[in-house]
Design a protein around this motif. Structure first.
Motif, PDB file in Angstrom:
ATOM      1  N   UNK A 780      41.126 -29.151 -16.902  1.00 44.23           N
ATOM      2  CA  UNK A 780      40.944 -29.259 -15.322  1.00 44.23           C
ATOM      3  C   UNK A 780      39.619 -30.205 -15.027  1.00 44.23           C
ATOM      4  N   UNK A 781      38.402 -29.672 -15.753  1.00 45.86           N
ATOM      5  CA  UNK A 781      37.077 -30.732 -15.517  1.00 45.86           C
ATOM      6  C   UNK A 781      37.466 -31.886 -16.095  1.00 45.86           C
ATOM      7  N   UNK A 782      38.102 -32.219 -17.070  1.00 43.20           N
ATOM      8  CA  UNK A 782      38.217 -33.675 -17.563  1.00 43.20           C
ATOM      9  C   UNK A 782      39.243 -34.270 -16.429  1.00 43.20           C
ATOM     10  N   UNK A 783      40.087 -33.953 -15.830  1.00 44.05           N
ATOM     11  CA  UNK A 783      40.801 -34.410 -15.046  1.00 44.05           C
ATOM     12  C   UNK A 783      40.077 -34.863 -13.528  1.00 44.05           C
ATOM     13  N   UNK A 784      39.156 -33.795 -13.466  1.00 44.15           N
ATOM     14  CA  UNK A 784      38.277 -33.891 -12.000  1.00 44.15           C
ATOM     15  C   UNK A 784      37.296 -34.845 -12.220  1.00 44.15           C
ATOM     16  N   UNK A 785      36.437 -34.873 -13.458  1.00 45.81           N
ATOM     17  CA  UNK A 785      35.687 -36.068 -13.645  1.00 45.81           C
ATOM     18  C   UNK A 785      35.861 -37.222 -14.020  1.00 45.81           C
ATOM     19  N   UNK A 786      37.221 -37.374 -14.020  1.00 48.73           N
ATOM     20  CA  UNK A 786      37.703 -38.793 -14.568  1.00 48.73           C
ATOM     21  C   UNK A 786      37.651 -39.775 -13.244  1.00 48.73           C
ATOM     22  N   UNK A 787      37.310 -41.072 -13.435  1.00 48.04           N
ATOM     23  CA  UNK A 787      37.059 -41.954 -12.180  1.00 48.04           C
ATOM     24  C   UNK A 787      38.570 -42.343 -11.682  1.00 48.04           C
ATOM     25  N   UNK A 788      39.578 -42.063 -12.750  1.00 41.58           N
ATOM     26  CA  UNK A 788      41.088 -42.744 -12.282  1.00 41.58           C
ATOM     27  C   UNK A 788      41.521 -41.966 -11.353  1.00 41.58           C
ATOM     28  N   UNK A 789      41.198 -40.797 -10.818  1.00 43.97           N
ATOM     29  CA  UNK A 789      41.945 -40.017  -9.698  1.00 43.97           C
ATOM     30  C   UNK A 789      41.380 -38.549  -9.805  1.00 43.97           C
ATOM     31  N   UNK A 790      41.984 -37.983  -8.637  1.00 42.61           N
ATOM     32  CA  UNK A 790      41.751 -36.508  -8.533  1.00 42.61           C
ATOM     33  C   UNK A 790      42.776 -35.600  -9.642  1.00 42.61           C
ATOM     34  N   UNK A 791      42.269 -34.454  -9.824  1.00 44.42           N
ATOM     35  CA  UNK A 791      43.121 -33.278 -10.661  1.00 44.42           C
ATOM     36  C   UNK A 791      44.412 -33.154 -10.223  1.00 44.42           C
ATOM     37  N   UNK A 792      45.375 -32.911 -10.822  1.00 45.48           N
ATOM     38  CA  UNK A 792      46.882 -32.525 -10.478  1.00 45.48           C
ATOM     39  C   UNK A 792      46.810 -31.501  -9.629  1.00 45.48           C
ATOM     40  N   UNK A 793      47.679 -31.337  -8.676  1.00 48.77           N
ATOM     41  CA  UNK A 793      47.754 -30.059  -7.932  1.00 48.77           C
ATOM     42  C   UNK A 793      47.921 -28.855  -8.638  1.00 48.77           C
ATOM     43  N   UNK A 794      47.252 -27.803  -8.325  1.00 51.63           N
ATOM     44  CA  UNK A 794      47.277 -26.606  -8.734  1.00 51.63           C
ATOM     45  C   UNK A 794      47.786 -25.412  -7.895  1.00 51.63           C
ATOM     46  N   UNK A 795      49.121 -25.010  -8.245  1.00 51.60           N
ATOM     47  CA  UNK A 795      49.646 -24.094  -7.406  1.00 51.60           C
ATOM     48  C   UNK A 795      49.241 -22.683  -7.782  1.00 51.60           C
ATOM     49  N   UNK A 796      49.018 -21.558  -6.705  1.00 51.72           N
ATOM     50  CA  UNK A 796      48.702 -20.341  -6.913  1.00 51.72           C
ATOM     51  C   UNK A 796      47.189 -20.274  -7.127  1.00 51.72           C
ATOM     52  N   UNK A 797      46.481 -21.232  -6.443  1.00 53.74           N
ATOM     53  CA  UNK A 797      44.894 -21.079  -6.874  1.00 53.74           C
ATOM     54  C   UNK A 797      44.358 -19.827  -6.011  1.00 53.74           C
ATOM     55  N   UNK A 798      43.260 -19.430  -6.549  1.00 47.54           N
ATOM     56  CA  UNK A 798      42.608 -18.285  -6.070  1.00 47.54           C
ATOM     57  C   UNK A 798      41.273 -18.821  -5.788  1.00 47.54           C
TER      58      UNK A 798
END
Length: 905
Positions: A780-798
């Motif tokens: 998740x952090x690798x997706x978030x820190x990537x300049x190519x885009x935001x992380x994928x949607x995460x259902x059932x987030x708390x």
């Protein structure tokens, strides 16, 4: 990181279509277009107004596409096919349905003014003048315009309108890729709010000019961000209001799902892949086993996708047999009745289905292909059910008299016995042709079932376990729907469908080992019983030989098969044989048989004759379509490559239909995707005389006038495995069930503290799950820190409350900093605000030494059901932190209330 988009499309059926033929019926089929480019054509269903297709496709394409359109057509043998209606789904609509668009939708009328395509290249700027500013619009070129004339092209010109003034470019004859390079100027008043409209038209000498699309530019925006130059997508006129009787065109049932994936580099997925592979290699069973947990948390509706992704991942790692063996053990451990074994839609059943389609499809074609072709060619009337016999449909006997019902039943039984006998004989001879990995998997299945159900009373159970997959889930569905298994290009008619259905029933009876229960269901199948009983003996002998393979033989056979370069695709094509300035017509093509392997594109006069290499795969630079007007056919492709001395060459190949064209383009693009020097643009026309037919350029080796579409491919059963994509899809699924995994982790931890879950000598069951949760956090952090885009949607987030210990730790280590994550969420309730992270987390840092009676230092904890103190109303959160010797817990308890605590150490 690369962004990949794919479309899953299932065209189910249509209903209440209008009649287009004089017989009061229609011959409907569907064309699927992505941004007006035909990608898929379904088979034609003859003489019906309620057709059923049931065809599934998956298309990989750039994420910049705009619309997907489904055109329902009526096929005519003597004239142009009629358009019945269409369904258009914009990309935004698909993106707003994460689970996919599914259901019935009305067909709408096809409006010529809405059937636009292509882009136009403009340069816009505002220049200061002595009295007023001037707006300058340069119309440079256009590409991929809609062909409006019968010659497969258009005669485009551009009309520029601003404040009642209109200026036009010159007309470019017979081109969908025109170049104008003309500039127009308009006087621009201060504070002007009007828009600039650039319209593209097809000029016609006699009839009305055809609209090709328009672009509307906001002048105020242009004044702020000038100058502006680029390609603008042509837009249709505003959609006209639909009539109230739009349902008169009928309806179409569709399932369409858009999936956008940000695929990280391979190194990012290695921890996840290694963790899953480690679990499969150990073959551990218990409450914390990951594969078992994945099955428990996977819903029925997505189990097939998860099974396919896991199977492909382990197949790429060489662990498909071990993965399936683990699933077999899990299934057998919870099965007590032999008649229910592998009959449910469990992860084992779904994974085995996917495995046979991925690894055994070529084997299926070799065994079933000749029998299916014979059934289609004979087209005999076959019926065994006396209540369904239609004597009038049979015809006369050899004595020119109508056949009796008894004669029809006997002749049908003879025909089916012949087909069933031929199929069983072909299956018996195919032991060596069966892929080694399939044989080894069936051997493991046979062995596990025999161990679980020993004894003479269960003698047939291991055989039935094998046939439940081989016959009931693989061969029988392929017999009933050969089009869906790529055995035939068209659906069977009603008569052939009935023959195939009865043959599939007979195969199922053989697969069930001719049990009394299967015989009692349909007593009218009794005429086939002698062949069925003989087939059971043949099938048992075949399975005995199939599973009689030792580990050494398996490796030797696999090594022998790996040395051969299997064809990626093969089939007849027409190659253009005219050289130089000769005529370019469809009659200038010669039919040859082509083979595409991982090394070269070769051809031969016949499938069995000597092959000659045409193009080395490393030399391919592009594989694209050719304009219809170039050869008078819309099914011609070009393969642009370099010869041995580096000179550019082009081979023109003609296909017989749009499906075959796209399949060959997809195969060529996939095998050459890693080539160096791939082209970014190409000419969709041909160089005729001294210029290109598409854009009229005179430079033969100049830059192309259209962009290549190397990323548009079709998903097929023989595609090479994409390990990174499969790992990303598994990660996305686990992300969706992360909350359930955390709950399971807490249950295991509570059980371990209470002593109800004994610790194993090796890794504790909860440790692998905790490690999986950490891997998900890292991804998740690798997706978030990537300049190519935001992380994928995460259902059932708390929502989590971020805390840290402010006291000194007993171990004198510095306080543990919280794990940072740029993807933060904020929840507001009344006047209270809590800032936290998405999804459950664990605290980072090494664990300190254990002290008697205390928690380990830097031990992660989780608090559930907490409420922020002094908040009105209270904000319920899930909190995480570190209990440094217990003091961190006490500190957090003063800030949170109503918590249920759990130490993760």
């Amino acid at each position: 990181m690369a962004k990949r988009s794919s479309l899953y499309i299932r065209i189910v059926e249509g209903k209440n279509l209008p009649a287009k033929d004089i017989t009061g019926s229609s011959d409907p089929y569907c064309i699927v277009k992505v941004d007006n480019e035909p990608i898929i054509r379904t088979a034609t269903v003859w003489k019906t107004l309620c057709p059923f297709w049931g065809e599934e496709y998956q298309v990989h394409l750039p994420p910049t596409f705009h619309t997907v359109a489904f055109y329902v057509m009526d096929e005519d043998a003597l004239s142009r096919d009629d358009v019945i209606g269409k369904v258009c789904l914009p990309r935004d609509t698909l993106a707003s349905h994460p689970k996919g668009f599914s259901g019935w939708t009305h067909l709408t009328e096809v409006d010529p003014d809405e059937e636009v395509q292509g882009e136009i290249h403009l340069r816009l700027e505002v220049q200061p003048g002595t009295r007023a500013c001037r707006l300058r619009c340069s119309v440079l070129e256009a590409r991929d315009l809609a062909p409006k004339d019968r010659n497969g092209a258009s005669d485009p010109f551009v009309r520029v309108r601003y404040k009642g003034r209109t200026q036009e470019t010159s007309i470019v004859k017979k081109s969908c890729y025109p170049r104008w390079n003309e500039t127009f100027e308009f006087e621009l008043e201060e504070g002007a709010t009007e828009v600039l409209c650039v319209e593209t038209w097809d000029w016609d000498l006699v009839s009305r000019n055809d609209f090709l699309g328009k672009v509307v530019i906001d002048i105020q925006r242009l004044q702020v961000a000038q100058p502006e130059e680029g390609w603008f997508r042509l837009q249709p006129y505003q959609t006209k209001s639909r009539r109230h009787d739009e349902g008169n065109l009928g309806s179409l049932q569709l399932e369409v799902r858009l999936r956008d994936e940000m695929v990280l580099p391979s190194s990012c997925y290695q921890p996840l892949v290694q963790l899953l592979c480690h679990e499969v290699k150990l073959g551990m069973q218990g409450p914390g086993q990951l594969i078992s947990l994945i099955e428990e948390t996977t819903s029925t509706e997505c189990r097939q996708d998860v099974a396919t992704n896991l199977l492909k991942l382990f197949l790429g790692q060489g662990l498909a047999k071990d993965f399936l063996d683990l699933l077999f053990q899990l299934e057998l451990s919870r099965t007590s009745e032999t008649n229910t074994l592998f009959r449910s839609n469990s992860l084992a059943s779904k994974s085995m289905e996917s495995f046979l389609k991925v690894a055994g499809m070529q084997y299926l074609h070799g065994v079933l292909g000749p029998i299916i072709n014979k059934v289609f060619e004979e087209k005999k009337y076959v019926e065994l059910d006396p209540s369904k016999v239609e004597v009038k449909d049979v015809g006369c006997s050899g004595l020119h008299r109508p056949q009796t019902e008894a004669e029809v039943l006997e002749q049908s039984a003879q025909t089916l016995r012949a087909h069933l006998g031929a199929l069983l004989s072909a299956l018996s001879r195919s032991v060596r042709a069966c892929p080694a990995v399939v044989r080894a998997t069936f051997r493991q299945l046979f062995r596990r079932v025999r161990e679980r159900f020993p004894g003479a009373q269960h003698e047939n159970v291991p055989f039935i376990a094998v046939t439940s997959f081989l016959c009931l889930r693989f061969f029988s569905p392929a017999i009933m729907s050969p089009k869906l298994f790529h055995l035939r290009e068209r659906h069977a008619d009603a008569r052939t469908s009935r023959t195939l259905l009865l043959l599939a029933k007979a195969v199922q009876n053989v697969g069930n080992m001719d049990t009394p229960a299967s015989r009692a269901k349909e007593a009218w199948m009794e005429p086939l019983q002698p062949t069925v009983r003989q087939g059971v003996a043949q099938l048992k002998d075949f399975i005995t030989k199939l599973v009689d393979i030792e580990e050494k033989d398996e490796l030797d056979l696999q090594r022998t098969l790996s040395l051969q370069a299997p064809p990626v695709k093969e089939g007849p094509l027409f190659i253009h044989r005219t050289k130089g300035k000769g005529p370019l017509m469809s009659s200038s093509f010669k039919k040859l048989y082509f083979f595409l392997t991982t090394e070269a594109l070769s051809f031969a006069k016949t499938p069995s004759s000597k092959k000659s290499a045409l193009i080395k795969l490393a030399n391919i630079r592009a594989a694209e379509k050719v304009e219809e007007k170039s050869f008078g056919s819309s099914h011609v492709m070009q393969v642009i490559y370099t010869d041995d001395v580096g000179r550019p060459q082009t081979a023109y190949l003609q296909c017989k239909c749009v499906n075959e064209l796209n399949q060959w383009l997809s195969a060529l693009r996939k095998v050459s995707i890693n080539n160096t020097g791939l082209l970014g643009s190409y000419h969709p026309g041909v160089f005729r005389g001294d210029k290109w037919s598409c854009c009229h350029q005179k430079e033969k080796t100049g830059q192309g006038c259209d962009k290549t579409r190397s990323r548009v491919t079709l998903q097929e059963w023989n595609d090479p495995l994409d390990h990174d994509l499969e790992a990303q899809l598994i990660y996305r699924h686990l992300l969706g069930v992360e909350a359930m995994l955390w709950e399971r982790h807490r249950e295991l931890s509570r059980g371990a503290e209470a002593g109800t879950v004994p610790a194993s000598p090796g890794e504790a069951p909860k440790d692998s799950l905790a490690q999986l949760l950490r891997v998900l956090q890292d991804l998740r952090e690798a997706h978030s820190s990537s300049p190519a885009g935001s992380p994928p949607s995460e259902p059932n987030c708390l929502l989590e409350l971020q805390t840290r210990c402010s006291h000194h730790c007993l171990s004198r280590d510095p306080p543990l900093p919280p794990r940072t994550d740029p993807a933060r969420t904020t929840a507001r309730t009344g006047h209270t605000q809590a800032s936290g992270l998405q999804g459950p987390r664990e605290w980072e840092g090494e664990r300190g030494p254990r002290r008697p009676g205390r928690h380990p230092t830097r031990c992660p904890w989780v608090a559930q059901g907490c409420a922020v103190a002094n908040s009105k109303p209270a904000v319920t959160v899930q909190a995480v932190g570190s209990c440094d010797g217990g003091l961190g817990r006490e500190w957090a308890r003063g800030n949170l209330r109503g918590c249920r605590w759990m130490c993760q150490g």
